[in-house]
Design a protein around this motif. Structure first.
Motif, PDB file in Angstrom:
ATOM      1  N   GLN A  44       0.847  -1.052  -0.099  1.00  0.00           N
ATOM      2  CA  GLN A  44       0.000   0.034   0.019  1.00  0.00           C
ATOM      3  C   GLN A  44       0.972   1.237   0.028  1.00  0.00           C
ATOM      4  OE1 GLN A  44      -2.931   0.354   3.129  1.00  0.00           O
ATOM      5  NE2 GLN A  44      -3.662   2.293   2.283  1.00  0.00           N
ATOM      6  N   ASP A  45       1.693   1.394   0.811  1.00  0.00           N
ATOM      7  CA  ASP A  45       2.771   2.420   0.724  1.00  0.00           C
ATOM      8  C   ASP A  45       3.937   1.869   0.121  1.00  0.00           C
ATOM      9  OD1 ASP A  45       4.577   4.520   1.070  1.00  0.00           O
ATOM     10  OD2 ASP A  45       4.460   4.461   3.381  1.00  0.00           O
ATOM     11  N   SER A  92       4.417  11.547  -8.372  1.00  0.00           N
ATOM     12  CA  SER A  92       3.087  11.623  -7.737  1.00  0.00           C
ATOM     13  C   SER A  92       2.884  10.403  -7.271  1.00  0.00           C
ATOM     14  CB  SER A  92       1.977  12.243  -8.441  1.00  0.00           C
ATOM     15  OG  SER A  92       1.531  10.971  -9.439  1.00  0.00           O
ATOM     16  N   GLY A  93       2.172  10.257  -6.020  1.00  0.00           N
ATOM     17  CA  GLY A  93       1.393   9.128  -5.589  1.00  0.00           C
ATOM     18  C   GLY A  93       1.040   8.236  -6.366  1.00  0.00           C
ATOM     19  N   GLY A  94       0.178   8.448  -6.981  1.00  0.00           N
ATOM     20  CA  GLY A  94      -0.514   7.560  -7.935  1.00  0.00           C
ATOM     21  C   GLY A  94       0.411   7.059  -9.133  1.00  0.00           C
ATOM     22  N   GLN A  97       2.515   4.423  -7.508  1.00  0.00           N
ATOM     23  CA  GLN A  97       1.720   3.180  -7.052  1.00  0.00           C
ATOM     24  C   GLN A  97       1.724   2.517  -8.602  1.00  0.00           C
ATOM     25  OE1 GLN A  97       0.160   2.633  -4.324  1.00  0.00           O
ATOM     26  NE2 GLN A  97      -1.039   0.761  -4.772  1.00  0.00           N
ATOM     27  N   SER A 119      -4.948   3.332  -4.191  1.00  0.00           N
ATOM     28  CA  SER A 119      -4.937   4.434  -3.395  1.00  0.00           C
ATOM     29  C   SER A 119      -4.131   5.431  -4.189  1.00  0.00           C
ATOM     30  CB  SER A 119      -4.323   3.867  -2.186  1.00  0.00           C
ATOM     31  OG  SER A 119      -2.916   3.478  -2.315  1.00  0.00           O
ATOM     32  N   GLY A 120      -4.526   6.645  -4.166  1.00  0.00           N
ATOM     33  CA  GLY A 120      -3.779   7.607  -4.806  1.00  0.00           C
ATOM     34  C   GLY A 120      -4.130   7.706  -6.417  1.00  0.00           C
ATOM     35  N   ASP A 122      -6.542   8.296  -9.826  1.00  0.00           N
ATOM     36  CA  ASP A 122      -7.900   8.721 -10.520  1.00  0.00           C
ATOM     37  C   ASP A 122      -8.510   7.632 -11.013  1.00  0.00           C
ATOM     38  OD1 ASP A 122      -6.648   8.398 -12.845  1.00  0.00           O
ATOM     39  OD2 ASP A 122      -6.201  10.643 -13.100  1.00  0.00           O
TER      40      ASP A 122
END
Length: 198
Positions: A44-45, A92-94, A97, A119-120, A122
């Motif tokens: 997840q992180d 970015s976070g997304g 990921q 998570s993160g 769109d």
């Protein structure tokens, strides 16, 4: 593909040393050490699993044999090719990921665990990751997803496993209307509980 708890996923892929239970595939039981070679987990992180100086190197690191052409194909599928020379921690976070998901695909391990992979992200990129999970399954590999995103589940999962405190509460297919209704009812009940405690 199933929904499970994050702790169970960590145990399944051999990351928990105090792991209880057995992983068995085709009649063979696997130790925690052996599971590390069998499984790949997208955490997840994802900041805990990005190590290299460039996005391309991150994908190459996951491959058994480096193949830049295949790595770039995976980056293109994940809408990341234009970032191949960027430092992963600068994204970015997304985007991070998606780099982690791309690394999982590049690993070609038979079991890939996705812990909250949306998570993160769109809506567009959530659907993109769902397509990737489907590709993993269509390639004959097993994808296990831990998520609280019912739309994501409906897009790429075919079986749900509810775990609580290490126990299986229920399991069912969502390939038919009854299973889908059961899933949606679970999420609606969960939302109602949250609203009533506020």
């Amino acid at each position: 593909m199933q929904e499970a708890s994050a702790d169970s996923s960590r145990s399944l892929c051999g990351l928990e040393k105090r792991c209880k239970g057995i992983l068995e595939k085709d009649g063979t039981s696997y130790s925690s050490k052996q599971r590390l070679k069998l499984c790949y987990m997208v955490m997840q992180d994802v900041n805990h699993q990005l190590f290299t100086e460039s996005v391309l190197d991150e994908i190459l690191l996951s491959m058994r044999t480096e193949n830049k052409q295949r790595a770039r194909e995976i980056l293109k599928e994940m809408d990341l090719l234009s970032f191949e020379d960027c430092h992963p921690m600068g994204l970015s976070g997304g985007q991070k990921q998606r780099v982690a998901v791309a690394s999982a695909i590049a690993s070609e391990r038979p079991l890939i665990l996705f812990d909250e992979p949306t998570s993160g992200l769109d809506l567009f990129h959530m659907r993109q990751v769902a397509n990737v999970v489907n590709q993993v399954a269509n390639a004959g590999r097993t994808a296990l997803v831990v998520t609280h995103d019912p739309e994501f589940i409906l897009r790429c999962c075919n079986y749900v496993l509810h775990l609580e405190n290490g126990q299986i509460l229920e399991s069912y297919s969502i390939e038919n209307g009854d299973g889908r209704n059961r899933l949606l009812k679970f999420f609606l009940n969960d939302m109602e509980k949250e609203v009533s405690t506020e």
